[in-house]
Design an enzyme around this catalytic site. Structure first.
Site, mmCIF file in Angstrom:
data_model
loop_
_atom_site.group_PDB
_atom_site.id
_atom_site.type_symbol
_atom_site.label_atom_id
_atom_site.label_comp_id
_atom_site.label_asym_id
_atom_site.label_seq_id
_atom_site.Cartn_x
_atom_site.Cartn_y
_atom_site.Cartn_z
ATOM 1 N N GLY A 1 0.840 -1.207 0.000
ATOM 2 C CA GLY A 1 0.000 0.000 0.000
ATOM 3 C C GLY A 1 0.871 1.251 0.000
ATOM 4 O O GLY A 1 2.061 1.203 0.320
ATOM 5 N N ASP B 1 1.053 -3.815 11.094
ATOM 6 C CA ASP B 1 0.950 -5.073 10.361
ATOM 7 C C ASP B 1 -0.106 -5.937 11.048
ATOM 8 O O ASP B 1 -0.024 -6.167 12.265
ATOM 9 C CB ASP B 1 2.325 -5.770 10.394
ATOM 10 N N THR C 1 -0.093 -13.483 7.069
ATOM 11 C CA THR C 1 -1.042 -12.368 6.934
ATOM 12 C C THR C 1 -2.459 -12.924 6.786
ATOM 13 O O THR C 1 -3.406 -12.451 7.423
ATOM 14 C CB THR C 1 -0.684 -11.502 5.706
ATOM 15 N N TYR D 1 -0.665 -17.788 -0.986
ATOM 16 C CA TYR D 1 -1.822 -16.894 -1.101
ATOM 17 C C TYR D 1 -3.124 -17.700 -1.214
ATOM 18 O O TYR D 1 -4.062 -17.484 -0.451
ATOM 19 C CB TYR D 1 -1.629 -16.000 -2.323
ATOM 20 N N LYS E 1 -5.679 -17.841 1.796
ATOM 21 C CA LYS E 1 -7.040 -17.271 1.718
ATOM 22 C C LYS E 1 -8.093 -18.347 1.991
ATOM 23 O O LYS E 1 -9.154 -18.063 2.563
ATOM 24 C CB LYS E 1 -7.270 -16.631 0.344
#
Ligand code: UDP
Length: 343
Positions: A42, A62, A103, A156, A160
């Site tokens: 970002g 974070d 994350t 990823y 997810k």
């Protein structure tokens, strides 16, 4: 607010491409918004226009870590948590796969727990990547996907998928009122020019007269959704009553090959860039197109912006960026919000 009540929203990943557009839409609706972003992908430049907005605050943090005290113990009681934080472009999420996976898992757990404490409604930004390299076309939400759990995209994709699992477990146990959006390829202004994805790469290369990179033979397909349509879908999903109780695809079903996309971009930018073919990345999905029947039925939503119109707006924005970068290159920094940095 449409219904006259105050919405207080926490937006993680709000300095990113989609998050910053979502924040603009929430503020336009009258909400108070706090953005949490670690600025890994970002950029505060995406929020610079909000510097003097009294209903907006930015916190650098974070989501893997416990949220800063300023957010947890501040005066603000959050009614809505939009959890968008995660690098989403393959080269970015693969640069530190351990961080990407954490994350998705720890970050989502932290935000779910925070939503639980606050009594806030929670929306997870999931992804079409949960379908992997799909065997079913177009992809409805009921399709369980074909993901390589040991491949380079797994940090990823599987991250997810785990984030969705956590979200629905919190919902099943009535801990949090949850919504899950499966976001398909999205494009528009504020994408990073070094994002690494096809729309930004090709537009930036075309504008600079650089060779345009097509991975593989260009016959793989994607379906691209303009960012304003996507944000509209996210907000409708968050506001939907009752919760759908299942994920909802958000994307534009207008499918085209990568080669078609390149031809369109070269035509609209008037570029004479050459096309070069590079190897297809490992596990690159061969085709992707959302089945948006559920979003149409539950949210009354469907995309409105045509590809040509969206690409023109995106190319115009990148052309402005290019001019700005040429003028102000040494001054561009992340210190826009130095007054409200993290603890
Ligand atoms: N791609 C390409 N050239 C580029 C970047 C990507 O041909 O400069 C291809 C990529 O291999 C994929 C498609 O474009 O088949 C979409 O890639 P992107 O990274 O934009 O999104 P995702 O793969 O996550 O859908």
């Amino acid at each position: 607010m449409k219904d006259g009540t105050a919405k207080t929203a926490l937006v993680t990943g709000g300095a990113g491409f989609i998050g910053s557009h979502l924040i603009d839409a929430l503020l336009a609706e009258g909400a108070q918004v706090v953005c949490v972003d670690n600025l890994l992908t970002g950029r505060t430049a995406n929020l610079k226009h909000l510097e003097n907005e009294s209903r907006f605050d930015f916190v650098e943090a974070d989501v893997i870590d416990r949220l800063p005290q300023k957010v947890r113990l501040g005066k603000t009681r959050f009614t809505h948590v939009y959890h968008l934080a995660c690098a989403a472009s393959p080269p970015h999420y693969q640069a530190d796969p351990e961080h990407t996976m954490l994350t998705c898992v720890l970050g989502t757990r932290n935000l779910l727990r925070f939503a639980e404490e606050q009594g806030a409604r929670f929306l997870l930004s999931s992804t079409s990547e949960v379908y992997g390299d799909p065997e079913i076309h177009p992809q409805p939400e009921g399709y369980r996907g074909w993901v390589n759990c040991t491949g380079p995209r797994a940090c990823y994709d599987e991250g997810k998928r785990a984030a969705e699992t956590l979200s629905f477990d919190f919902a099943r146990h009535k801990r949090v009122d949850v919504r899950v959006a499966r976001i398909f390829n999205t494009y528009g202004p504020r994408m990073r020019h070094d994002d690494g994805r096809v729309v930004s790469n090709v537009i930036w290369q075309a504008l600079h007269g650089e060779p345009v990179t097509v991975y593989g033979d260009g016959s793989q397909t994607r379906s691209f959704c303009y960012v304003s349509d996507l944000v509209d879908g996210l907000m409708r999903l968050m506001d939907s009553e009752p919760a759908p109780g299942a994920p909802v695809n958000l994307g534009n079903p207008n499918e085209l090959t990568v080669s078609d996309l390149v031809r369109r971009v070269l035509a609209l930018t008037g570029s004479d860039s050459q096309v070069v073919h590079l190897p297809l990345p490992v596990d690159d999905p061969r085709r992707r197109k959302p089945d948006i029947g559920r979003a149409q039925a539950i949210l009354g939503w469907e995309p409105r912006v045509q590809l040509q119109q969206g690409l023109e707006a995106t190319a115009a924005w990148f052309a402005d960026e290019q001019r700005l970068a040429a003028r102000t290159a040494p001054r561009r920094s992340r210190e826009v919000f130095s007054g409200v940095a993290a603890e």
